[in-house]
Design a protein around this motif. Structure first.
Motif, short mmCIF file in Angstrom:
data_model
loop_
_atom_site.label_atom_id
_atom_site.label_comp_id
_atom_site.label_asym_id
_atom_site.label_seq_id
_atom_site.Cartn_x
_atom_site.Cartn_y
_atom_site.Cartn_z
N ASN A 233 81.10 42.38 51.02
CA ASN A 233 79.72 42.00 51.37
C ASN A 233 78.95 41.41 50.20
O ASN A 233 78.65 42.10 49.22
CB ASN A 233 78.98 43.21 51.92
CG ASN A 233 79.59 43.72 53.21
OD1 ASN A 233 80.78 44.00 53.27
ND2 ASN A 233 78.77 43.86 54.24
N TRP A 332 84.22 42.61 55.57
CA TRP A 332 82.77 42.76 55.75
C TRP A 332 82.41 44.09 56.41
O TRP A 332 82.81 44.39 57.53
CB TRP A 332 82.26 41.62 56.63
CG TRP A 332 80.79 41.39 56.53
CD1 TRP A 332 79.81 41.90 57.33
CD2 TRP A 332 80.12 40.59 55.54
NE1 TRP A 332 78.58 41.46 56.91
CE2 TRP A 332 78.73 40.66 55.82
CE3 TRP A 332 80.55 39.83 54.46
CZ2 TRP A 332 77.78 39.99 55.05
CZ3 TRP A 332 79.61 39.17 53.69
CH2 TRP A 332 78.24 39.24 53.99
N LEU A 334 80.27 46.30 58.53
CA LEU A 334 79.39 45.94 59.65
C LEU A 334 78.04 46.63 59.60
O LEU A 334 77.09 46.20 60.25
CB LEU A 334 80.09 46.29 60.98
CG LEU A 334 81.20 45.34 61.42
CD1 LEU A 334 81.87 45.86 62.68
CD2 LEU A 334 80.62 43.95 61.67
N GLN A 341 76.05 40.55 59.82
CA GLN A 341 77.36 39.98 60.13
C GLN A 341 77.30 38.47 60.27
O GLN A 341 78.27 37.76 59.98
CB GLN A 341 77.91 40.61 61.41
CG GLN A 341 79.27 40.10 61.85
CD GLN A 341 79.72 40.75 63.15
OE1 GLN A 341 79.23 41.82 63.53
NE2 GLN A 341 80.65 40.12 63.85
N SER A 342 76.16 37.95 60.71
CA SER A 342 76.02 36.51 60.92
C SER A 342 76.24 35.71 59.63
O SER A 342 76.68 34.56 59.68
CB SER A 342 74.63 36.20 61.50
OG SER A 342 73.60 36.65 60.62
N ALA A 344 78.45 36.42 57.27
CA ALA A 344 79.90 36.30 57.13
C ALA A 344 80.46 35.26 58.10
O ALA A 344 81.31 34.44 57.74
CB ALA A 344 80.56 37.65 57.37
N GLU A 345 79.97 35.28 59.33
CA GLU A 345 80.47 34.33 60.33
C GLU A 345 80.08 32.91 59.99
O GLU A 345 80.89 31.98 60.16
CB GLU A 345 79.93 34.73 61.71
CG GLU A 345 80.47 36.07 62.19
CD GLU A 345 79.79 36.56 63.46
OE1 GLU A 345 78.68 36.06 63.76
OE2 GLU A 345 80.35 37.44 64.14
N LEU A 359 86.44 42.54 59.76
CA LEU A 359 85.27 43.37 59.93
C LEU A 359 85.65 44.84 59.73
O LEU A 359 86.65 45.31 60.26
CB LEU A 359 84.68 43.19 61.32
CG LEU A 359 84.23 41.75 61.66
CD1 LEU A 359 83.72 41.67 63.09
CD2 LEU A 359 83.17 41.27 60.68
N GLU A 361 84.39 48.48 60.32
CA GLU A 361 83.44 49.33 61.03
C GLU A 361 83.13 50.58 60.20
O GLU A 361 84.00 51.13 59.52
CB GLU A 361 84.00 49.74 62.39
CG GLU A 361 84.15 48.58 63.36
CD GLU A 361 84.58 49.04 64.74
OE1 GLU A 361 84.69 50.27 64.93
OE2 GLU A 361 84.81 48.18 65.61
#
Length: 383
Positions: A233, A332, A334, A341-342, A344-345, A359, A361
């Protein structure tokens, strides 16, 4: 229930004037203990016991590396001390009790005029190559201790330095040998890698803000030295939010006050995560800021010299499909409360061929601290 606390220059602790300690701890116990200057203990009422018991039963099957979780921000404005305040002693005694903590796998390395604290696992003969781990601000390489230990056992040679100004490394006064600019961090890292004998190409793992971002811009300037890159992150696009801490540090006078908060690192970690650090971990993140004003002023100078938005844009553009062709793992957490998260996307969309998104969790802003086992699994598969 509300308790009043005071700011004590002697202890170098900045605590909010009023703190609500009414959040519950998810353990099957009637005693709820919270970190506070006076180590306040609150007894749950019978109705609270009944409610807590039923909720605890629901949570028994879920693994929690911290022992308990809370999303109540009030729990993040306290500090852990001895269970018996009378035994805590003065600040010198507090430091003495924890000064040897958190130096697992570490030793001091001289590079030019600077002394770095560097953690190392595995050996130069490790069959799977070298991995260098770079932390973000305002933390230290301690966050990688579990990950690098397990990867060392798996056959990798691992290094994790504390950046200059952070952790147990030197913290020169700004203007006297180090000015905490991006270029100086890059140059210092170049010299350290040479002293450590890190041969290219090697694998790189980067996480976090400020010096974490400088780890990524260093990679862009030295792509030939990198075989694979793993990013935990970190701010990666121009739309990445800047945490309030770094904005506050830029305010005249207030920044000088804020940077001397001895619990600045542990609170930053907890605000970016659903978890609260256990005492033995919080001790280590607190120690540099408790021991002297040096790390606080180093952080202050670095934050004021940084061009956050410009660096974020440089990273997004530099790792785009037409400019970066090395494998990248984006692992990443979450539950990151700083970076959604957006981010990373959006970053992955810029180079879908070379960037793989994994991802994690249950992990927050620092997956390596929140859930190191999952990070180890992801890195072993990737490297």
């Amino acid at each position: 229930m509300v308790f009043s606390t005071m700011y004590s220059p002697t202890l170098n602790l900045a605590i909010s004037s009023t703190t609500n300690y009414s959040c519950r701890r998810r353990r099957a116990s009637s005693t709820i203990s919270y970190r506070g200057v006076n180590n306040i203990i609150i007894r749950a009422s019978s109705s609270e016991k009944s409610e807590s018991k039923s909720k605890d039963q629901d949570d028994k099957s879920s693994f929690n590396p911290f022992g308990f979780v809370t999303d109540n921000p009030s729990s993040r404005s306290a500090i852990q001390l001895s269970e018996n305040p009378a035994e805590a002693g003065n600040v010198g005694q507090m430091i003495d009790k924890i000064q040897d903590k958190g130096k697992e796998y570490g030793s001091y390395v001289k590079s030019g005029k600077l002394r770095w604290f560097v953690r190392e696992t595995g050996s130069a003969n490790s069959r799977r190559g070298t991995i260098v781990f770079l932390h973000g601000a305002p933390t230290q390489s301690f966050s990688y201790r579990v990950v690098m230990s397990e990867l060392g056992d798996a056959g990798f040679h691992c290094f994790a330095p504390d950046w200059i100004g952070f952790g147990f490394s030197d913290k020169p006064q700004p203007g006297y040998g180090f000015n905490y600019t991006e270029k100086e961090f890059h140059d210092a890292l170049d010299k350290l890698l040479e002293v450590l004998g890190v041969e290219s190409p090697f694998s790189l793992v980067v996480q976090g803000f400020l010096v974490g971002s400088y780890g990524l811009t260093w990679a862009l300037k030295n792509s030939s030295k990198i075989s694979k890159l793993a990013i935990l992150n970190s701010p990666l696009t121009s739309s990445s939010p800047i945490p309030g801490l770094f904005q506050q540090l830029r305010f005249p006078l207030y920044g000088e006050f804020q940077c001397q908060n001895a619990i600045i690192a542990e609170r930053f970690i907890e605000r970016g995560s659903p978890y609260v650090l256990k005492n033995e971990k919080a001790d280590v993140y607190r120690l540099p800021y408790l021991a002297s004003g040096g790390p606080g002023f180093a952080l202050l100078e670095a934050a004021r010299k940084a061009n956050f938005n410009g660096t974020f844009s440089e990273i997004a553009e530099g790792f785009a499909a037409n400019r970066w062709d090395k494998p990248v793992l984006l692992a990443w957490g979450l539950s990151d409360k700083y970076l959604p998260q957006s981010i990373a996307e959006e970053f992955q969309k810029g180079n879908t061929q070379n960037i793989k998104l994994k991802l994690i969790e249950g992990a927050g802003h620092m997956p390596q601290e929140d859930w190191p086992e999952k990070v180890v699994d992801a890195l072993r598969m990737f490297f």
